[in-house]
Design an enzyme around this catalytic site. Structure first.
Site, PDB file in Angstrom:
ATOM      1  N   ASP A  10       2.419 -30.780  53.201  1.00  0.00           N
ATOM      2  CA  ASP A  10       3.409 -30.575  54.268  1.00  0.00           C
ATOM      3  C   ASP A  10       4.759 -31.094  53.770  1.00  0.00           C
ATOM      4  OD1 ASP A  10       3.388 -30.289  57.647  1.00  0.00           O
ATOM      5  OD2 ASP A  10       5.049 -31.391  56.747  1.00  0.00           O
ATOM      6  N   ASP A 108       6.180 -24.708  56.526  1.00  0.00           N
ATOM      7  CA  ASP A 108       6.261 -25.792  55.535  1.00  0.00           C
ATOM      8  C   ASP A 108       4.923 -26.416  55.185  1.00  0.00           C
ATOM      9  OD1 ASP A 108       5.749 -27.558  57.689  1.00  0.00           O
ATOM     10  OD2 ASP A 108       7.098 -29.060  56.851  1.00  0.00           O
ATOM     11  N   GLU A 109       3.821 -25.759  55.528  1.00  0.00           N
ATOM     12  CA  GLU A 109       2.559 -26.385  55.148  1.00  0.00           C
ATOM     13  C   GLU A 109       1.497 -25.397  54.716  1.00  0.00           C
ATOM     14  OE1 GLU A 109       0.688 -28.235  58.940  1.00  0.00           O
ATOM     15  OE2 GLU A 109       2.784 -27.795  59.325  1.00  0.00           O
TER      16      GLU A 109
HETATM   17  P1  TTP Z   1       7.053 -30.163  60.709  1.00  0.00           P
HETATM   18  O1  TTP Z   1       6.290 -30.122  59.426  1.00  0.00           O
HETATM   19  O2  TTP Z   1       6.289 -30.398  61.954  1.00  0.00           O
HETATM   20  O3  TTP Z   1       8.174 -31.300  60.656  1.00  0.00           O
HETATM   21  P2  TTP Z   1       9.202 -31.669  59.522  1.00  0.00           P
HETATM   22  O4  TTP Z   1       8.854 -31.006  58.222  1.00  0.00           O
HETATM   23  O5  TTP Z   1      10.591 -31.445  60.015  1.00  0.00           O
HETATM   24  O6  TTP Z   1       9.004 -33.237  59.396  1.00  0.00           O
HETATM   25  P3  TTP Z   1       7.752 -34.044  58.770  1.00  0.00           P
HETATM   26  O7  TTP Z   1       8.350 -34.851  57.630  1.00  0.00           O
HETATM   27  O8  TTP Z   1       7.256 -34.916  59.861  1.00  0.00           O
HETATM   28  O9  TTP Z   1       6.745 -33.044  58.311  1.00  0.00           O
HETATM   29  O10 TTP Z   1       7.855 -28.810  60.902  1.00  0.00           O
HETATM   30  C1  TTP Z   1       8.362 -28.056  59.806  1.00  0.00           C
HETATM   31  C2  TTP Z   1       9.651 -27.371  60.201  1.00  0.00           C
HETATM   32  O11 TTP Z   1       9.441 -26.506  61.313  1.00  0.00           O
HETATM   33  C3  TTP Z   1      10.747 -28.322  60.630  1.00  0.00           C
HETATM   34  O12 TTP Z   1      11.480 -28.839  59.537  1.00  0.00           O
HETATM   35  C4  TTP Z   1      11.574 -27.460  61.538  1.00  0.00           C
HETATM   36  C5  TTP Z   1      10.587 -26.505  62.170  1.00  0.00           C
HETATM   37  N1  TTP Z   1      10.259 -26.978  63.537  1.00  0.00           N
HETATM   38  C6  TTP Z   1      11.002 -26.499  64.599  1.00  0.00           C
HETATM   39  O13 TTP Z   1      11.888 -25.669  64.408  1.00  0.00           O
HETATM   40  N2  TTP Z   1      10.734 -26.976  65.868  1.00  0.00           N
HETATM   41  C7  TTP Z   1       9.783 -27.896  66.112  1.00  0.00           C
HETATM   42  O14 TTP Z   1       9.590 -28.321  67.277  1.00  0.00           O
HETATM   43  C8  TTP Z   1       9.006 -28.389  64.994  1.00  0.00           C
HETATM   44  C9  TTP Z   1       7.927 -29.421  65.214  1.00  0.00           C
HETATM   45  C10 TTP Z   1       9.278 -27.902  63.745  1.00  0.00           C
HETATM   46 MG    MG Z   2       6.890 -31.030  57.538  1.00  0.00          MG
HETATM   47 MG    MG Z   3       4.618 -28.853  59.024  1.00  0.00          MG
END
Ligand code: TTP
Ligand code: MG
Ligand code: MG
Length: 356
Positions: A10, A108-109
């Site tokens: 991720d 992103d994962e």
């Molecule tokens: P995530 O992997 O949930 O979060 P993140 O990568 O920003 O942070 P972390 O380090 O905790 O993994 O989400 C991936 C992307 O998806 C995030 O950068 C932006 C988008 N996203 C949104 O647009 N709205 C949301 O509510 C969430 C949770 C994510």
């Molecule tokens: Mg993330």
């Molecule tokens: Mg994610």
């Protein structure tokens, strides 16, 4: 059967980290990427925020106005969705190099089944190489969780964020889950957690005391069984590659250049390559994205959407050509150029250039 090895990768604060990578002035200060719904006068919500912003209580999903109240010095940046998707594609390509058994589950994962690629004793080094490959090719950090199945890998990847990893050996699964509250278990959302709480189930250990029948009665067949097995760390769902949502290729110039002709030369052949991949899967596209990596390693994208789906090579070449000319007229120095098509559907006609 030998134990499987599944990774969950991720990206860290993904959209915000991309912005940070491309603007040095943002490093070290709280940053949030705001997503606007498109309605006029609509207030944006935080899509992503860096870890500096999180220290002030800023979170994904929060209204930008509230985020600003919590952290007055917060730098808010309007989301560039197409750009993030192009970066996501490059990241996924890098990750795929570590196992073709890859399942992308969000922007992103991804899960990777690496059972045939490494062993538990060598896993630390394998994860290190993956994280290094992402950092070196994309200048972005990610976090990795590893375990004998998808549930454990997913739960492990968030524990040492950002830029961390956690390995849960098969022998450690039981202990790993025993310390968790029920709401931390994979697949337990807010509603399920509330219902479990009302039933007196607060921890994973409490959940294990419930019989399968009790859980099925309360949550139905599928969910009840899922809770029963996942509380025991058992999950045999495979890592299964999905149909691609975009097809793309990147190419480096022999040396960085400000010249339109050099970029066009490097670009030549990419439309044919990309359409060949598309034709192999019998699909057509509506959206064209050009990717430019500049001399300072920042990435720019340009996107155009066709009125109707096509798989015609001349349309793709002509449109890309126009987009490259437009981009190069802005006085850029380019190192790499790429093409990606998306908005995919089944083919419109029987014959394309690649039907022979
Ligand atoms: P995530 O992997 O949930 O979060 P993140 O990568 O920003 O942070 P972390 O380090 O905790 O993994 O989400 C991936 C992307 O998806 C995030 O950068 C932006 C988008 N996203 C949104 O647009 N709205 C949301 O509510 C969430 C949770 C994510
Ligand atoms: Mg993330
Ligand atoms: Mg994610």
């Amino acid at each position: 059967m030998a134990d499987r090895i599944v990774l969950h990768v991720d990206m860290d604060y993904f959209f915000a980290q991309i912005e940070e990578r491309e603007d040095r002035a943002l490093s070290g200060i709280p940053v949030a990427v705001c997503i606007f719904s498109g309605r006029e006068n609509s207030l944006g919500a935080v899509g992503a925020c860096n870890y500096e912003a999180r220290r002030y209580g800023v979170k994904s999903g929060m209204a930008c106005s509230i985020a600003k109240k919590k952290c007055p010095e917060l730098r808010m940046i309007a989301a560039r969705k197409d750009h993030y998707l192009a970066v996501s594609e490059s990241v996924m390509e890098t990750i795929r190099g570590f196992s073709e058994q890859m399942e992308q589950v969000s922007v992103d994962e991804a899960y990777l089944d690496v059972s045939g690629k490494t062993t538990y004793p060598a896993l630390e080094g394998y994860i290190g190489s993956l994280k290094r490959a992402v950092l070196e090719s994309q200048r972005l950090t990610c976090s990795v969780g590893a375990g004998p199945n998808k549930i454990i890998a997913k739960m492990a990847s968030s524990i040492n964020k950002p830029d961390g990893h956690m390995i849960v050996l098969p022998s450690e699964v039981e202990g790993f889950l025993s310390g968790k509250s029920a709401s931390e278990l994979f697949g337990v959302g807010e509603k399920t957690a509330e219902r479990l709480d009302a039933m007196g189930v607060k921890t994973v250990i409490d959940l294990r005391r419930m019989s399968r029948e009790e859980l099925v009665n309360a949550f139905g067949n599928a969910k009840g069984a899922m809770l029963y097995w996942s509380s025991r760390g058992i999950d045999d769902s495979p890592v299964s590659p999905r149909k691609k949502e975009q097809y793309g290729r990147l190419r480096s110039l022999p040396r960085e250049s400000p010249l339109l002709a050099d970029v066009k030369l490097a670009f030549s052949g990419l439309p044919e390559d990309v359409l060949r991949l598309l034709a192999r899967d019998g699909r057509s596209f509506r959206k064209i994205t050009l990717i430019f990596v500049l001399n300072d390693m920042t990435m720019r994208t340009k996107t155009r959407t066709m009125a109707s789906p096509t798989s015609d090579v001349n349309t793709l070449k002509k449109t890309s050509d126009d987009m490259i000319s437009e981009f190069m007229s802005e006085g850029r120095i380019v190192r790499r150029v790429g093409l990606s098509v998306s908005g995919l559907s089944a083919p419109t006609g029987q014959r394309t250039l690649f039907d022979f």
